[in-house]
Design an enzyme around this catalytic site. Structure first.
Site, PDB file in Angstrom:
ATOM      1  N   GLU A 116      -5.127  12.924  11.066  1.00 45.25           N
ATOM      2  CA  GLU A 116      -5.409  14.565  11.354  1.00 45.25           C
ATOM      3  C   GLU A 116      -6.351  15.069  10.460  1.00 45.25           C
ATOM      4  OE1 GLU A 116      -0.953  14.877  11.903  1.00 45.25           O
ATOM      5  OE2 GLU A 116      -1.579  16.022  13.757  1.00 45.25           O
ATOM      6  N   GLU A 136       3.492   9.203  14.958  1.00 46.63           N
ATOM      7  CA  GLU A 136       4.802   9.995  15.158  1.00 46.63           C
ATOM      8  C   GLU A 136       5.503   9.890  16.216  1.00 46.63           C
ATOM      9  OE1 GLU A 136       1.278  10.375  14.190  1.00 46.63           O
ATOM     10  OE2 GLU A 136       1.237  12.086  12.658  1.00 46.63           O
TER      11      GLU A 136
HETATM   12  N1  COA Z   1       5.271   7.506   3.034  1.00 45.22           N
HETATM   13  C1  COA Z   1       5.935   7.271   1.961  1.00 45.22           C
HETATM   14  N2  COA Z   1       5.461   5.965   1.376  1.00 45.22           N
HETATM   15  C2  COA Z   1       4.589   5.382   2.009  1.00 45.22           C
HETATM   16  C3  COA Z   1       4.028   5.799   3.405  1.00 45.22           C
HETATM   17  C4  COA Z   1       4.222   6.789   3.827  1.00 45.22           C
HETATM   18  N3  COA Z   1       3.890   7.240   4.877  1.00 45.22           N
HETATM   19  N4  COA Z   1       3.311   4.352   3.755  1.00 45.22           N
HETATM   20  C5  COA Z   1       3.338   3.577   2.813  1.00 45.22           C
HETATM   21  N5  COA Z   1       4.075   3.965   1.829  1.00 45.22           N
HETATM   22  C6  COA Z   1       4.556   3.256   0.471  1.00 45.22           C
HETATM   23  C7  COA Z   1       5.585   2.102   0.599  1.00 45.22           C
HETATM   24  O1  COA Z   1       6.761   2.593   0.654  1.00 45.22           O
HETATM   25  C8  COA Z   1       5.134   1.261  -0.391  1.00 45.22           C
HETATM   26  O2  COA Z   1       5.937   1.745  -1.517  1.00 45.22           O
HETATM   27  P1  COA Z   1       6.909   0.735  -2.444  1.00 45.22           P
HETATM   28  O3  COA Z   1       5.804  -0.230  -3.040  1.00 45.22           O
HETATM   29  O4  COA Z   1       7.353   1.771  -3.554  1.00 45.22           O
HETATM   30  O5  COA Z   1       7.753   0.144  -1.639  1.00 45.22           O
HETATM   31  C9  COA Z   1       3.750   1.385  -0.533  1.00 45.22           C
HETATM   32  O6  COA Z   1       3.325   2.595  -0.119  1.00 45.22           O
HETATM   33  C10 COA Z   1       2.800   0.360  -0.084  1.00 45.22           C
HETATM   34  O7  COA Z   1       3.346   0.074   1.299  1.00 45.22           O
HETATM   35  P2  COA Z   1       3.632  -1.135   2.172  1.00 45.22           P
HETATM   36  O8  COA Z   1       4.501  -0.879   3.314  1.00 45.22           O
HETATM   37  O9  COA Z   1       4.221  -2.318   1.191  1.00 45.22           O
HETATM   38  O10 COA Z   1       2.166  -1.529   2.413  1.00 45.22           O
HETATM   39  P3  COA Z   1       1.801  -2.777   3.718  1.00 45.22           P
HETATM   40  O11 COA Z   1       0.459  -3.084   3.479  1.00 45.22           O
HETATM   41  O12 COA Z   1       2.884  -3.782   3.768  1.00 45.22           O
HETATM   42  O13 COA Z   1       1.858  -1.946   4.962  1.00 45.22           O
HETATM   43  C11 COA Z   1       1.527   0.157   6.433  1.00 45.22           C
HETATM   44  C12 COA Z   1       1.063  -0.788   5.266  1.00 45.22           C
HETATM   45  C13 COA Z   1       0.633   1.463   6.484  1.00 45.22           C
HETATM   46  C14 COA Z   1       1.647  -0.447   7.662  1.00 45.22           C
HETATM   47  C15 COA Z   1       3.100   0.689   6.008  1.00 45.22           C
HETATM   48  O14 COA Z   1       3.402   1.141   4.742  1.00 45.22           O
HETATM   49  C16 COA Z   1       3.515   1.668   7.042  1.00 45.22           C
HETATM   50  O15 COA Z   1       3.725   1.323   8.240  1.00 45.22           O
HETATM   51  N6  COA Z   1       3.395   2.886   6.524  1.00 45.22           N
HETATM   52  C17 COA Z   1       4.240   3.886   7.287  1.00 45.22           C
HETATM   53  C18 COA Z   1       2.978   4.388   8.287  1.00 45.22           C
HETATM   54  C19 COA Z   1       3.807   5.579   8.821  1.00 45.22           C
HETATM   55  O16 COA Z   1       4.726   5.561   9.840  1.00 45.22           O
HETATM   56  N7  COA Z   1       3.225   7.040   8.551  1.00 45.22           N
HETATM   57  C20 COA Z   1       3.863   8.098   9.055  1.00 45.22           C
HETATM   58  C21 COA Z   1       2.964   8.845   9.960  1.00 45.22           C
HETATM   59  S1  COA Z   1       3.951  10.449  10.631  1.00 45.22           S
END
Ligand code: COA
Length: 241
Positions: A116, A136
């Site tokens: 966004e 979302e």
């Molecule tokens: N909010 C808070 N922390 C987040 C985050 C988010 N939206 N996205 C990633 N992080 C953090 C993870 O918790 C992790 O922290 P940690 O090392 O303390 O556990 C760190 O960032 C790395 O993320 P990780 O998930 O280990 O990386 P990945 O390469 O395996 O996966 C994503 C990457 C983006 C696919 C995955 O992090 C994800 O699905 N994130 C959430 C996306 C989401 O739904 N966002 C909200 C939109 S409303």
């Protein structure tokens, strides 16, 4: 200006400002603190006539921004409180009021509110590893930073609903083909490309640049006749900043 917890703000002598989302360990997830920092930075940019173009980018290798901070989200204030805070510090409305061109330099994950933010920018340049998505609805919420309105204006109805309703992710090539980004570059050239575009814009007359942006963006919400009137009005403004 500086000392922000979640954002790095830099301004150079060439009229370019750079805003870096800077929580790389959390993939630059958008937090309340980041909202407040960005609000301050954008207010400063808005009134700074030395700035002719702004680049938004994300720190770290993996993401521009992985969306709202989900850890914080679980401890979010009540809806009433959230609405009150938002009415005082409406970052998204502020984004729309920035007169200078905003350029998003996008790499890795560009999800949720990260997408966004990119949609509020005027130009989107991405590296080949980019992944766009709006997760979302799958998380039981609506995109609330403008995504339901800004995305269809850019991508059209069907492609937007496909992303919104199914959580479909878009890669760099698809983003380029659909117009979500206008330039796709190798990762090691992303920042350089964004800077080249910013410098090109900064080399033009700043009043003309602002008026062109205003004419196009405001005109999108007008009838053609109103838009043509707006264009005429702006085309005749002789003032210098
Ligand atoms: N909010 C808070 N922390 C987040 C985050 C988010 N939206 N996205 C990633 N992080 C953090 C993870 O918790 C992790 O922290 P940690 O090392 O303390 O556990 C760190 O960032 C790395 O993320 P990780 O998930 O280990 O990386 P990945 O390469 O395996 O996966 C994503 C990457 C983006 C696919 C995955 O992090 C994800 O699905 N994130 C959430 C996306 C989401 O739904 N966002 C909200 C939109 S409303």
């Amino acid at each position: 200006m500086g000392g922000f917890e979640t954002v790095i703000y830099e301004k150079d002598g060439r009229g370019i400002a750079a805003v870096t989302l800077n929580r790389p360990k959390a993939l630059n997830a958008f937090s309340v603190r980041m909202r407040d920092d960005l609000y301050e930075v954008l207010n400063a940019i808005k009134i700074d006539d030395e700035i002719r173009a702004v680049i938004f980018k994300g720190a770290g290798e993996k993401a521009f921004c992985a969306g709202a901070d989900l850890k914080e989200f679980l401890t979010a204030p009540s809806a009433v409180k959230a609405r009150r805070i938002r009415s005082v510090r409406d970052l998204w409305r502020l984004f729309m009021r920035i007169p200078q061109p905003l350029i998003a330099a996008l790499h890795g994950y560009v999800l949720g509110s990260g997408m966004e933010i990119a949609l509020y920018c005027d130009l989107r340049i991405a590296s080949e590893d980019v992944v766009f998505g709006l997760p979302e609805v799958g998380l039981g919420i609506l995109p609330a930073a403008g995504g339901t309105q800004t995305l269809p204006r850019l991508l059209g109805l069907a492609a937007s609903l496909d992303m919104l309703l199914t959580g479909r992710r878009i890669n760099g090539k698809e983003a380029l083909d659909s117009g979500l980004v206008t330039r796709l570059v190798p990762k090691d050239r992303l920042l350089q490309s964004a800077e080249e575009v910013a410098l090109k814009i900064a080399s033009f007359d700043p009043v003309v640049v602002r008026n062109a942006k205003q004419a196009v963006k405001k005109g999108m919400d007008m009838t053609l006749e109103q838009g043509l009137e707006l264009e005429q009005r702006l085309a005749h403004i002789p003032d210098k900043i």
